[in-house]
Design an enzyme around this catalytic site. Structure first.
Site, PDB file in Angstrom:
ATOM      1  N   ASN A 285      38.812  80.716  -1.177  1.00 13.33           N
ATOM      2  CA  ASN A 285      40.134  80.558  -1.268  1.00 13.33           C
ATOM      3  C   ASN A 285      41.157  81.382  -0.387  1.00 13.33           C
ATOM      4  OD1 ASN A 285      42.463  78.783  -2.406  1.00 13.33           O
ATOM      5  ND2 ASN A 285      42.565  81.100  -3.360  1.00 13.33           N
TER       6      ASN A 285
ATOM      7  N   GLU B  22      52.618  80.414  -3.327  1.00 17.21           N
ATOM      8  CA  GLU B  22      53.208  81.706  -2.752  1.00 17.21           C
ATOM      9  C   GLU B  22      52.910  81.374  -1.119  1.00 17.21           C
ATOM     10  OE1 GLU B  22      51.966  85.275  -4.186  1.00 17.21           O
ATOM     11  OE2 GLU B  22      52.439  84.699  -6.428  1.00 17.21           O
TER      12      GLU B  22
ATOM     13  N   VAL C 281      51.096  72.251  -0.370  1.00 21.00           N
ATOM     14  CA  VAL C 281      50.823  72.798  -1.881  1.00 21.00           C
ATOM     15  C   VAL C 281      51.920  73.721  -2.135  1.00 21.00           C
ATOM     16  CG1 VAL C 281      49.483  73.256  -3.776  1.00 21.00           C
ATOM     17  CG2 VAL C 281      48.430  72.658  -1.634  1.00 21.00           C
TER      18      VAL C 281
ATOM     19  N   PRO D 285      43.825  70.801   1.683  1.00 17.55           N
ATOM     20  CA  PRO D 285      45.042  70.304   1.158  1.00 17.55           C
ATOM     21  C   PRO D 285      46.444  70.089   2.023  1.00 17.55           C
ATOM     22  CG  PRO D 285      44.342  72.170   0.267  1.00 17.55           C
ATOM     23  CD  PRO D 285      43.505  71.984   1.088  1.00 17.55           C
TER      24      PRO D 285
ATOM     25  N   GLY E 135      41.024  85.220  -3.793  1.00 15.36           N
ATOM     26  CA  GLY E 135      42.282  84.807  -3.836  1.00 15.36           C
ATOM     27  C   GLY E 135      42.719  84.159  -5.283  1.00 15.36           C
TER      28      GLY E 135
ATOM     29  N   ARG F 138      45.576  92.293  -5.277  1.00 11.62           N
ATOM     30  CA  ARG F 138      46.491  92.738  -6.134  1.00 11.62           C
ATOM     31  C   ARG F 138      46.109  93.231  -7.682  1.00 11.62           C
ATOM     32  NH1 ARG F 138      51.053  88.449  -5.099  1.00 11.62           N
ATOM     33  NH2 ARG F 138      49.229  87.338  -4.689  1.00 11.62           N
TER      34      ARG F 138
ATOM     35  N   VAL G   7      39.232  90.895   1.570  1.00 10.32           N
ATOM     36  CA  VAL G   7      38.057  90.029   2.112  1.00 10.32           C
ATOM     37  C   VAL G   7      37.914  90.572   3.574  1.00 10.32           C
ATOM     38  CG1 VAL G   7      37.868  88.253   0.468  1.00 10.32           C
ATOM     39  CG2 VAL G   7      39.439  88.074   2.616  1.00 10.32           C
TER      40      VAL G   7
ATOM     41  N   TYR H 117      47.159  79.715  12.952  1.00 10.06           N
ATOM     42  CA  TYR H 117      46.835  79.347  11.467  1.00 10.06           C
ATOM     43  C   TYR H 117      45.856  78.046  11.758  1.00 10.06           C
ATOM     44  CZ  TYR H 117      47.022  77.622   6.745  1.00 10.06           C
ATOM     45  OH  TYR H 117      46.512  77.244   5.550  1.00 10.06           O
TER      46      TYR H 117
HETATM   47  P1  NDP Z   1      48.971  81.898  -2.244  1.00  7.81           P
HETATM   48  O1  NDP Z   1      49.838  82.774  -1.381  1.00  7.81           O
HETATM   49  O2  NDP Z   1      49.680  81.478  -3.331  1.00  7.81           O
HETATM   50  O3  NDP Z   1      47.653  82.494  -2.671  1.00  7.81           O
HETATM   51  C1  NDP Z   1      46.815  83.260  -1.963  1.00  7.81           C
HETATM   52  C2  NDP Z   1      45.568  83.912  -2.349  1.00  7.81           C
HETATM   53  O4  NDP Z   1      44.734  84.728  -1.420  1.00  7.81           O
HETATM   54  C3  NDP Z   1      46.303  85.145  -3.269  1.00  7.81           C
HETATM   55  O5  NDP Z   1      45.473  85.359  -4.257  1.00  7.81           O
HETATM   56  C4  NDP Z   1      45.866  86.344  -2.370  1.00  7.81           C
HETATM   57  O6  NDP Z   1      45.737  87.611  -3.224  1.00  7.81           O
HETATM   58  C5  NDP Z   1      44.800  86.190  -1.842  1.00  7.81           C
HETATM   59  N1  NDP Z   1      44.495  86.821  -0.570  1.00  7.81           N
HETATM   60  C6  NDP Z   1      45.351  86.655   0.715  1.00  7.81           C
HETATM   61  N2  NDP Z   1      44.748  87.558   1.447  1.00  7.81           N
HETATM   62  C7  NDP Z   1      43.826  88.243   1.062  1.00  7.81           C
HETATM   63  C8  NDP Z   1      42.619  89.213   1.212  1.00  7.81           C
HETATM   64  N3  NDP Z   1      42.895  89.847   2.736  1.00  7.81           N
HETATM   65  N4  NDP Z   1      41.757  89.657   0.617  1.00  7.81           N
HETATM   66  C9  NDP Z   1      41.576  89.021  -0.464  1.00  7.81           C
HETATM   67  N5  NDP Z   1      42.511  88.111  -1.182  1.00  7.81           N
HETATM   68  C10 NDP Z   1      43.639  87.702  -0.305  1.00  7.81           C
HETATM   69  O7  NDP Z   1      48.562  80.761  -1.554  1.00  7.81           O
HETATM   70  P2  NDP Z   1      47.659  79.312  -1.533  1.00  7.81           P
HETATM   71  O8  NDP Z   1      47.235  79.348  -3.185  1.00  7.81           O
HETATM   72  O9  NDP Z   1      48.542  78.100  -1.106  1.00  7.81           O
HETATM   73  O10 NDP Z   1      46.515  79.346  -0.642  1.00  7.81           O
HETATM   74  C11 NDP Z   1      45.065  79.331  -0.960  1.00  7.81           C
HETATM   75  C12 NDP Z   1      44.305  78.688   0.200  1.00  7.81           C
HETATM   76  O11 NDP Z   1      44.861  77.440   0.330  1.00  7.81           O
HETATM   77  C13 NDP Z   1      44.649  79.407   1.544  1.00  7.81           C
HETATM   78  O12 NDP Z   1      43.231  79.628   2.253  1.00  7.81           O
HETATM   79  C14 NDP Z   1      45.493  78.599   2.165  1.00  7.81           C
HETATM   80  O13 NDP Z   1      45.354  78.791   3.664  1.00  7.81           O
HETATM   81  C15 NDP Z   1      45.022  76.983   1.914  1.00  7.81           C
HETATM   82  N6  NDP Z   1      45.998  76.138   1.770  1.00  7.81           N
HETATM   83  C16 NDP Z   1      47.043  76.143   1.236  1.00  7.81           C
HETATM   84  C17 NDP Z   1      48.164  75.144   1.400  1.00  7.81           C
HETATM   85  C18 NDP Z   1      49.324  75.373   0.995  1.00  7.81           C
HETATM   86  O14 NDP Z   1      50.339  74.510   1.323  1.00  7.81           O
HETATM   87  N7  NDP Z   1      49.831  76.205  -0.037  1.00  7.81           N
HETATM   88  C19 NDP Z   1      47.720  73.904   1.951  1.00  7.81           C
HETATM   89  C20 NDP Z   1      46.324  73.915   2.505  1.00  7.81           C
HETATM   90  C21 NDP Z   1      45.548  74.984   2.456  1.00  7.81           C
HETATM   91  P3  NDP Z   1      46.190  89.064  -3.022  1.00  7.81           P
HETATM   92  O15 NDP Z   1      47.561  88.895  -2.385  1.00  7.81           O
HETATM   93  O16 NDP Z   1      46.231  89.601  -4.471  1.00  7.81           O
HETATM   94  O17 NDP Z   1      45.159  89.420  -2.430  1.00  7.81           O
HETATM   95  C1  8X3 Z   2      48.849  74.829   4.726  1.00 10.87           C
HETATM   96  C2  8X3 Z   2      49.495  73.701   5.144  1.00 10.87           C
HETATM   97  O1  8X3 Z   2      50.789  71.995   6.758  1.00 10.87           O
HETATM   98  O2  8X3 Z   2      51.438  74.470   6.200  1.00 10.87           O
HETATM   99  O3  8X3 Z   2      47.499  74.859   5.007  1.00 10.87           O
HETATM  100  O4  8X3 Z   2      49.748  73.929   7.348  1.00 10.87           O
HETATM  101  S1  8X3 Z   2      50.524  73.384   6.471  1.00 10.87           S
END
Ligand code: NDP
Ligand code: 8X3
Length: 251
Positions: free
Chosen positions: A86, A188, A185, A182, A8, A34, A60, A152
């Site tokens: 991630n 996207e 955050v 986290p 990711g 992507r 993945v 989720y």
């Molecule tokens: P983003 O949407 O910004 O990034 C998600 C990334 O995951 C992208 O690079 C996307 O790339 C990749 N991704 C999604 N699905 C797939 C797939 N099937 N195969 C390969 N890559 C995949 O979100 P975040 O950076 O916020 O999220 C990262 C992690 O952090 C996640 O696990 C999320 O659950 C977790 N998280 C996020 C929080 C938040 O508030 N933002 C809080 C707590 C946890 P692409 O589309 O190019 O495949």
């Molecule tokens: C992402 C944070 O609070 O939207 O894992 O579930 S929350």
């Protein structure tokens, strides 16, 4: 030279980690779907930090393709020091009687099964090289459940359990395992959760200062850079304006 494999890596936390590890001189294996974004980020990091970067375009959820691309790496790239599990997402925010079962499949297949498929292969490499550190990106949603978060939250509770299980199974091999959990955050994440509705996504962070992806990457770097005898099992990182999954202070 050390190697980090980040799933990711095209956005948010994964992309920030790619920057941090490149800055620290790691060579990188970046995984995401992507291709255009992945190649752009790889080129930028390779130019800026003079590190080698491999890009693997893979979903993945697709164990066959994932296995193919990972196993196609040259043997000397399989000495992965750090795996950042991630890649993940949330889709929808609906009560259990109204949820879209396709969203449920996507979340379970990505956040749980995808993480497992990657780990199955890379932990095997780590075991054979007798070194490594796995960072699992969980969430406050893996510690608490909130209304409409049902599936989720279940996937992130699964990550919490897998994080503990991996640490036990990999103990004899000296492999470290850490969960980074986290709170909010701004990435996207909410745009994906609300299926492209940017206005709805913006409202999530309105009136408060959320965490930035760099805050999480910095914490991950702290965890990874501890001495060999120190492992941080679990870290819960929240914005100051967020006390629990549902309790936030907005101005
Ligand atoms: P983003 O949407 O910004 O990034 C998600 C990334 O995951 C992208 O690079 C996307 O790339 C990749 N991704 C999604 N699905 C797939 C797939 N099937 N195969 C390969 N890559 C995949 O979100 P975040 O950076 O916020 O999220 C990262 C992690 O952090 C996640 O696990 C999320 O659950 C977790 N998280 C996020 C929080 C938040 O508030 N933002 C809080 C707590 C946890 P692409 O589309 O190019 O495949
Ligand atoms: C992402 C944070 O609070 O939207 O894992 O579930 S929350």
């Amino acid at each position: 030279m050390k190697t980090a494999l980040i799933t990711g890596a095209t956005s948010g936390i994964g992309k920030a980690c790619a920057h941090t590890f490149a800055q620290q001189g790691y060579r990188l294996i970046l995984v995401a779907r992507r291709e255009h974004e992945l190649v752009k980020i790889a080129k930028h990091l390779a130019d800026k930090y003079a590190v080698a970067v491999e890009t693997l375009v893979a979903d993945v959820r697709d164990n066959t393709v994932l296995t193919q691309v990972l196993e196609s790496l040259a043997e000397d790239w399989k000495t992965v020091d750090v795996l950042v599990n991630n890649a993940g997402l949330s889709q929808g925010l609906d009560p259990i009687d109204k949820g879209d079962t396709n969203d449920w499949d996507t979340m379970i297949d990505t956040n749980v099964k995808g993480l497992l498929y990657v780990t199955r292969i890379v932990s095997g490499w780590m075991v054979s090289h007798k070194k490594g550190h796995i960072i699992n990106i969980g969430s406050i949603a893996g510690k608490e459940v909130y209304p409409n978060g049902n599936v989720y939250c279940a996937t992130k509770h699964a990550v919490d359990a897998l994080n503990k299980g991996m640490r036990m199974d990999l103990l004899p091999h000296g492999i470290k395992v850490t969960a980074i959990n986290p709170g909010m955050v701004e990435t996207e994440f909410s745009v994906v959760r609300f299926k492209g509705d940017e206005d709805k996504a913006k409202k999530v962070y309105e009136g408060l200062e959320p965490l930035l992806a760099d805050d999480i990457a910095e914490a991950i770097w702290f965890v990874v850079s501890r001495p060999a005898h120190v492992n941080i099992n679990d870290m819960l990182i929240m914005p100051t304006a967020q006390a629990s999954a549902t309790l936030v202070q907005r101005n």
